[in-house]
Design an enzyme around this catalytic site. Structure first.
Site, short mmCIF file in Angstrom:
data_model
loop_
_atom_site.label_atom_id
_atom_site.label_comp_id
_atom_site.label_asym_id
_atom_site.label_seq_id
_atom_site.Cartn_x
_atom_site.Cartn_y
_atom_site.Cartn_z
N GLU A 147 0.86 -1.19 0.00
CA GLU A 147 0.00 0.00 0.00
C GLU A 147 0.90 1.24 0.00
O GLU A 147 2.05 1.19 0.44
CB GLU A 147 -0.92 -0.08 1.25
CG GLU A 147 -1.73 1.13 1.60
CD GLU A 147 -2.77 1.52 0.57
OE1 GLU A 147 -2.41 1.65 -0.62
OE2 GLU A 147 -3.93 1.77 0.97
N LYS A 186 2.00 8.16 8.18
CA LYS A 186 1.84 9.54 8.67
C LYS A 186 1.95 9.60 10.18
O LYS A 186 1.37 8.77 10.88
CB LYS A 186 0.48 10.11 8.25
CG LYS A 186 0.50 10.72 6.89
CD LYS A 186 -0.75 11.58 6.69
CE LYS A 186 -0.93 11.86 5.22
NZ LYS A 186 -2.20 12.51 4.92
N ASP A 205 -2.03 10.71 -5.57
CA ASP A 205 -2.65 11.78 -6.37
C ASP A 205 -3.36 12.82 -5.52
O ASP A 205 -3.64 12.62 -4.34
CB ASP A 205 -3.70 11.17 -7.31
CG ASP A 205 -4.99 10.78 -6.58
OD1 ASP A 205 -4.89 10.17 -5.50
OD2 ASP A 205 -6.07 11.13 -7.07
N ARG A 227 0.38 11.71 -9.88
CA ARG A 227 0.87 10.34 -9.65
C ARG A 227 2.20 10.10 -10.35
O ARG A 227 2.97 9.25 -9.95
CB ARG A 227 -0.14 9.31 -10.19
CG ARG A 227 -1.45 9.25 -9.42
CD ARG A 227 -2.21 8.00 -9.79
NE ARG A 227 -3.62 8.07 -9.42
CZ ARG A 227 -4.10 7.77 -8.22
NH1 ARG A 227 -3.30 7.40 -7.25
NH2 ARG A 227 -5.40 7.87 -7.97
P1 5GP Z 1 -6.22 5.57 5.94
O1 5GP Z 1 -7.31 4.56 5.76
O2 5GP Z 1 -4.97 4.99 6.57
O3 5GP Z 1 -6.71 6.78 6.67
O4 5GP Z 1 -5.89 6.12 4.51
C1 5GP Z 1 -5.20 5.38 3.61
C2 5GP Z 1 -5.47 5.76 2.17
O5 5GP Z 1 -5.91 7.11 2.03
C3 5GP Z 1 -4.17 5.64 1.41
O6 5GP Z 1 -4.14 4.43 0.76
C4 5GP Z 1 -4.23 6.78 0.43
O7 5GP Z 1 -4.75 6.27 -0.78
C5 5GP Z 1 -5.20 7.77 1.01
N1 5GP Z 1 -4.46 8.90 1.61
C6 5GP Z 1 -4.31 9.17 2.93
N2 5GP Z 1 -3.57 10.27 3.11
C7 5GP Z 1 -3.24 10.69 1.87
C8 5GP Z 1 -2.43 11.76 1.39
O8 5GP Z 1 -1.86 12.58 2.14
N3 5GP Z 1 -2.29 11.86 0.05
C9 5GP Z 1 -2.90 11.01 -0.82
N4 5GP Z 1 -2.68 11.20 -2.13
N5 5GP Z 1 -3.65 9.97 -0.41
C10 5GP Z 1 -3.82 9.83 0.93
#
Ligand code: 5GP
Length: 185
Positions: free
Chosen positions: A109, A142, A170, A176
């Site tokens: 991922e 993060k 993106d 991308r």
């Molecule tokens: P989570 O479920 O851990 O909150 O988010 C994961 C998904 O959200 C990642 O696979 C990504 O696709 C998207 N995402 C989270 N933060 C970012 C970011 O800062 N930039 C982008 N482009 N996608 C993010």
């Protein structure tokens, strides 16, 4: 390097260079190769799963550097729309993966923000298929409070809690193709 975006005036600030990304991916691939070398064979390959679309560049570099028999699989999950913030809801949009029962699985991922996406998907794979093992590799993690206990087995960099683009990731379908990781300024 600062790039001004002609379409909506976003500025992208470089955060991690292409050279640093590729070096880190080599380190992750070496660790995976070492961890699975006694388990993976041509008759029992490592089942890798790329989470589309953000992980595509990380995945393509990573699998070239993993020195083991493996096969490739792709799924689409949705958690973010065209917004900066997570919707908090994860769903499986499309899946075309073989039976993973008894297999060693590596999910790849792009990044962990709240942790909800990977928490959902690892549980889904474990419950649906009963694999021998499920490991997760992410390029970015993060620095923020997580909504779940989920922890990746392999990760590249810890990044500040800002919106990240580039190297597969993106904003509204753009950026991308940047060969570096940047944040929206
Ligand atoms: P989570 O479920 O851990 O909150 O988010 C994961 C998904 O959200 C990642 O696979 C990504 O696709 C998207 N995402 C989270 N933060 C970012 C970011 O800062 N930039 C982008 N482009 N996608 C993010």
């Amino acid at each position: 390097m600062m790039i001004s975006d002609n379409y909506n005036d976003l500025k992208i600030q470089e955060y991690i260079s292409n050279k640093d990304i590729l070096n880190k991916i080599s380190d992750i691939a070496d660790a995976i190769t070492s961890d699975f070398k006694s388990l993976a064979s041509n008759t029992n390959p490592l089942y890798t799963i790329c989470v589309l679309k953000g992980a595509v560049l990380f995945y393509s570099e990573l699998i070239q550097k993993i020195n083991l028999p493996l096969n490739t699989n792709f799924i689409t999950l949705s958690s973010y729309g065209n917004n900066f913030k997570s919707s908090g809801k994860v769903s499986l949009v499309s899946e075309n993966i073989p039976d993973l029962n008894g297999k060693n699985v590596l999910i790849v991922e792009d990044l962990i923000d709240t942790g909800l996406t990977l928490d959902y998907f690892t549980k889904y794979i474990k419950e649906k298929y009963s694999p021998a093992s499920v490991k997760v590799a992410v390029l970015l993690n993060k620095k923020r409070e997580k909504n779940t206990e989920f922890k990746p087995d392999y990760f590249g960099f810890e990044v500040d809690d800002r919106f990240i683009v580039g190297f597969g990731m993106d904003y509204k379908g753009l950026y991308r193709n940047l060969d570096y990781i940047g944040y929206v300024d």
